[in-house]
Motif scaffolding. Structure first.
Motif, PDB file in Angstrom:
ATOM      1  N   THR A   8       0.971  -0.974  -0.380  1.00 32.17           N
ATOM      2  CA  THR A   8      -0.320   0.028   0.021  1.00 32.17           C
ATOM      3  C   THR A   8       1.129   1.348   0.009  1.00 32.17           C
ATOM      4  O   THR A   8       0.423   2.441  -0.848  1.00 32.17           O
ATOM      5  CB  THR A   8      -1.087  -0.001   1.021  1.00 32.17           C
ATOM      6  OG1 THR A   8      -1.578  -1.299   1.010  1.00 32.17           O
ATOM      7  CG2 THR A   8      -1.609   1.156   1.131  1.00 32.17           C
ATOM      8  N   ILE A   9       1.707   1.577   0.958  1.00 31.92           N
ATOM      9  CA  ILE A   9       2.335   2.331   0.966  1.00 31.92           C
ATOM     10  C   ILE A   9       3.909   2.813   0.597  1.00 31.92           C
ATOM     11  O   ILE A   9       3.704   3.602  -0.538  1.00 31.92           O
ATOM     12  CB  ILE A   9       3.493   2.806   2.335  1.00 31.92           C
ATOM     13  CG1 ILE A   9       1.921   2.702   3.344  1.00 31.92           C
ATOM     14  CG2 ILE A   9       3.857   3.670   2.425  1.00 31.92           C
ATOM     15  CD1 ILE A   9       2.804   2.854   4.584  1.00 31.92           C
ATOM     16  N   PHE A  10       4.795   1.732  -0.225  1.00 28.11           N
ATOM     17  CA  PHE A  10       5.386   1.315  -1.180  1.00 28.11           C
ATOM     18  C   PHE A  10       5.786   1.744  -2.623  1.00 28.11           C
ATOM     19  O   PHE A  10       6.384   1.639  -3.522  1.00 28.11           O
ATOM     20  CB  PHE A  10       6.758   1.063  -1.075  1.00 28.11           C
ATOM     21  CG  PHE A  10       7.358   0.933   0.374  1.00 28.11           C
ATOM     22  CD1 PHE A  10       7.920   2.306   0.690  1.00 28.11           C
ATOM     23  CD2 PHE A  10       6.754   0.607   1.225  1.00 28.11           C
ATOM     24  CE1 PHE A  10       8.774   2.377   2.204  1.00 28.11           C
ATOM     25  CE2 PHE A  10       7.515   1.139   2.987  1.00 28.11           C
ATOM     26  CZ  PHE A  10       8.361   1.679   2.744  1.00 28.11           C
ATOM     27  N   LYS A  11       4.143   0.777  -2.803  1.00 27.10           N
ATOM     28  CA  LYS A  11       3.097   0.616  -4.573  1.00 27.10           C
ATOM     29  C   LYS A  11       4.575   0.105  -5.247  1.00 27.10           C
ATOM     30  O   LYS A  11       4.754  -0.093  -6.953  1.00 27.10           O
ATOM     31  CB  LYS A  11       2.702   1.780  -5.378  1.00 27.10           C
ATOM     32  CG  LYS A  11       1.966   3.129  -4.187  1.00 27.10           C
ATOM     33  CD  LYS A  11       0.862   2.992  -4.399  1.00 27.10           C
ATOM     34  CE  LYS A  11       0.081   4.084  -4.004  1.00 27.10           C
ATOM     35  NZ  LYS A  11      -0.846   3.728  -2.562  1.00 27.10           N
ATOM     36  N   LYS A  12       4.608  -1.381  -3.680  1.00 32.52           N
ATOM     37  CA  LYS A  12       5.814  -2.094  -5.107  1.00 32.52           C
ATOM     38  C   LYS A  12       4.921  -3.723  -5.438  1.00 32.52           C
ATOM     39  O   LYS A  12       3.959  -3.878  -4.675  1.00 32.52           O
ATOM     40  CB  LYS A  12       6.861  -2.324  -4.254  1.00 32.52           C
ATOM     41  CG  LYS A  12       7.524  -1.298  -3.364  1.00 32.52           C
ATOM     42  CD  LYS A  12       8.836  -0.924  -5.112  1.00 32.52           C
ATOM     43  CE  LYS A  12       9.553   0.118  -4.132  1.00 32.52           C
ATOM     44  NZ  LYS A  12      10.164   0.743  -4.697  1.00 32.52           N
ATOM     45  N   GLU A  25      14.442   4.250  -0.010  1.00 37.09           N
ATOM     46  CA  GLU A  25      12.861   5.106  -0.342  1.00 37.09           C
ATOM     47  C   GLU A  25      12.968   6.166   0.548  1.00 37.09           C
ATOM     48  O   GLU A  25      13.241   6.767   1.417  1.00 37.09           O
ATOM     49  CB  GLU A  25      12.173   3.813   0.327  1.00 37.09           C
ATOM     50  CG  GLU A  25      11.869   2.630  -0.134  1.00 37.09           C
ATOM     51  CD  GLU A  25      11.319   2.191  -1.234  1.00 37.09           C
ATOM     52  OE1 GLU A  25      11.206   3.408  -1.993  1.00 37.09           O
ATOM     53  OE2 GLU A  25      11.795   1.315  -2.132  1.00 37.09           O
ATOM     54  N   SER A  26      11.868   7.226  -0.070  1.00 35.51           N
ATOM     55  CA  SER A  26      11.626   8.119   0.354  1.00 35.51           C
ATOM     56  C   SER A  26      11.331   8.436   2.067  1.00 35.51           C
ATOM     57  O   SER A  26      10.158   7.470   2.366  1.00 35.51           O
ATOM     58  CB  SER A  26      10.761   9.472  -0.521  1.00 35.51           C
ATOM     59  OG  SER A  26       9.197   8.976   0.308  1.00 35.51           O
ATOM     60  N   ASP A  49       9.507   9.893   3.967  1.00 40.62           N
ATOM     61  CA  ASP A  49       7.941  10.070   4.011  1.00 40.62           C
ATOM     62  C   ASP A  49       7.518   8.454   3.708  1.00 40.62           C
ATOM     63  O   ASP A  49       6.243   8.475   4.967  1.00 40.62           O
ATOM     64  CB  ASP A  49       7.298  10.744   2.881  1.00 40.62           C
ATOM     65  CG  ASP A  49       7.586  10.781   1.682  1.00 40.62           C
ATOM     66  OD1 ASP A  49       8.584  10.310   0.884  1.00 40.62           O
ATOM     67  OD2 ASP A  49       6.387  11.018   0.844  1.00 40.62           O
ATOM     68  N   LYS A  50       7.715   7.659   3.010  1.00 42.47           N
ATOM     69  CA  LYS A  50       7.006   6.596   2.646  1.00 42.47           C
ATOM     70  C   LYS A  50       7.763   5.845   4.075  1.00 42.47           C
ATOM     71  O   LYS A  50       6.529   4.833   4.580  1.00 42.47           O
ATOM     72  CB  LYS A  50       7.429   5.988   1.352  1.00 42.47           C
ATOM     73  CG  LYS A  50       7.096   6.433   0.340  1.00 42.47           C
ATOM     74  CD  LYS A  50       7.203   5.833  -0.760  1.00 42.47           C
ATOM     75  CE  LYS A  50       6.135   6.588  -1.851  1.00 42.47           C
ATOM     76  NZ  LYS A  50       6.821   5.568  -3.345  1.00 42.47           N
ATOM     77  N   VAL A  51       9.111   6.193   4.241  1.00 41.57           N
ATOM     78  CA  VAL A  51       9.230   4.599   4.997  1.00 41.57           C
ATOM     79  C   VAL A  51       8.736   5.013   7.069  1.00 41.57           C
ATOM     80  O   VAL A  51       8.487   4.521   7.832  1.00 41.57           O
ATOM     81  CB  VAL A  51      10.929   4.960   5.120  1.00 41.57           C
ATOM     82  CG1 VAL A  51      11.763   4.872   6.694  1.00 41.57           C
ATOM     83  CG2 VAL A  51      11.658   4.418   4.250  1.00 41.57           C
ATOM     84  N   ASN A  68       5.333   6.586   7.180  1.00 38.00           N
ATOM     85  CA  ASN A  68       4.594   6.210   6.872  1.00 38.00           C
ATOM     86  C   ASN A  68       4.329   5.114   7.653  1.00 38.00           C
ATOM     87  O   ASN A  68       3.828   4.086   8.179  1.00 38.00           O
ATOM     88  CB  ASN A  68       4.070   6.849   5.998  1.00 38.00           C
ATOM     89  CG  ASN A  68       3.761   7.926   5.684  1.00 38.00           C
ATOM     90  OD1 ASN A  68       3.046   9.341   6.836  1.00 38.00           O
ATOM     91  ND2 ASN A  68       3.671   8.212   4.435  1.00 38.00           N
ATOM     92  N   TYR A  69       5.201   3.958   7.290  1.00 33.70           N
ATOM     93  CA  TYR A  69       5.138   2.675   6.773  1.00 33.70           C
ATOM     94  C   TYR A  69       5.846   2.419   7.917  1.00 33.70           C
ATOM     95  O   TYR A  69       4.850   1.505   9.319  1.00 33.70           O
ATOM     96  CB  TYR A  69       6.735   2.098   6.076  1.00 33.70           C
ATOM     97  CG  TYR A  69       6.808   0.410   5.860  1.00 33.70           C
ATOM     98  CD1 TYR A  69       5.608  -0.605   5.756  1.00 33.70           C
ATOM     99  CD2 TYR A  69       7.339  -0.124   7.062  1.00 33.70           C
ATOM    100  CE1 TYR A  69       5.894  -1.714   5.850  1.00 33.70           C
ATOM    101  CE2 TYR A  69       7.531  -1.461   6.736  1.00 33.70           C
ATOM    102  CZ  TYR A  69       6.909  -2.202   6.102  1.00 33.70           C
ATOM    103  OH  TYR A  69       7.694  -3.321   6.516  1.00 33.70           O
TER     104      TYR A  69
END
Length: 168
Positions: free
Chosen positions: A90-94, A107-108, A110-112, A114-115
């Motif tokens: 969901t967060i990293f779109k991988k 990773e950026s 903000d994504k890290v 949030n995760y």
């Protein structure tokens, strides 16, 4: 360093850090950092789901054995190990093909953030809900969750900043 040896070292490091140092911290009667869950964040995504659940179980049961807490750390740790794949997608779109090359430090922020924050809040909420095991103490559960999560996140991001290898 070999990947397996690195994981064993991280496992032992987070276990000993938690039980020997951080479990002795209780700031303002509420705040106790649970940095051992960082092992679940750092565990490679390329490994199969069974191995992460098994390692999370072993980590949780070791923490429970040292703290005499009856399985609450095990439950909370296995839960975040189980749901981390959903939040990862969901967060990293991988996709599954991206698992082999995935690393949090690439990773950026903000994504890290949030995760790690979402999984930390879930872990702490489950942990403190099981500790209190009553709706009469729901306020204490929320306060403990928020304050301990902030302390855990500060330690995690501070540690990841200090121990980050320089990328060339």
């Amino acid at each position: 360093m070999n990947s397996t040896l690195r994981l064993i070292f991280l496992f032992v490091f987070f276990l000993l850090l938690q039980v020997l140092i951080l479990n002795n911290i209780l700031f303002l009667g509420y705040v106790n950092p649970y940095i051992y869950i960082a092992f679940i964040f750092l565990y490679p995504m390329k490994e199969n789901r069974f191995s992460v659940l098994l390692v999370a179980f072993l980590l949780g049961i070791c923490i429970d054995a040292f703290t005499n807490s009856g399985g609450i750390h095990t439950f909370a740790t296995v839960l975040i190990a189980y749901i981390r794949l959903f939040f990862f997608k969901t967060i990293f779109k991988k996709t599954e093909s991206d698992y082999l090359l995935f690393s949090l430090r690439h990773e950026s922020f903000d994504k890290v953030f949030n995760y790690v924050t979402i999984l930390t809040l879930i872990h702490h909420f489950i942990l403190f809900s099981l500790i209190n095991f009553s709706f009469y103490n729901f306020y204490n559960v929320i306060i403990n969750t928020l304050l301990s999560s902030v302390f855990t996140l500060v330690l995690y991001f501070l540690g990841s900043f200090i121990f980050r290898k320089k990328l060339t």
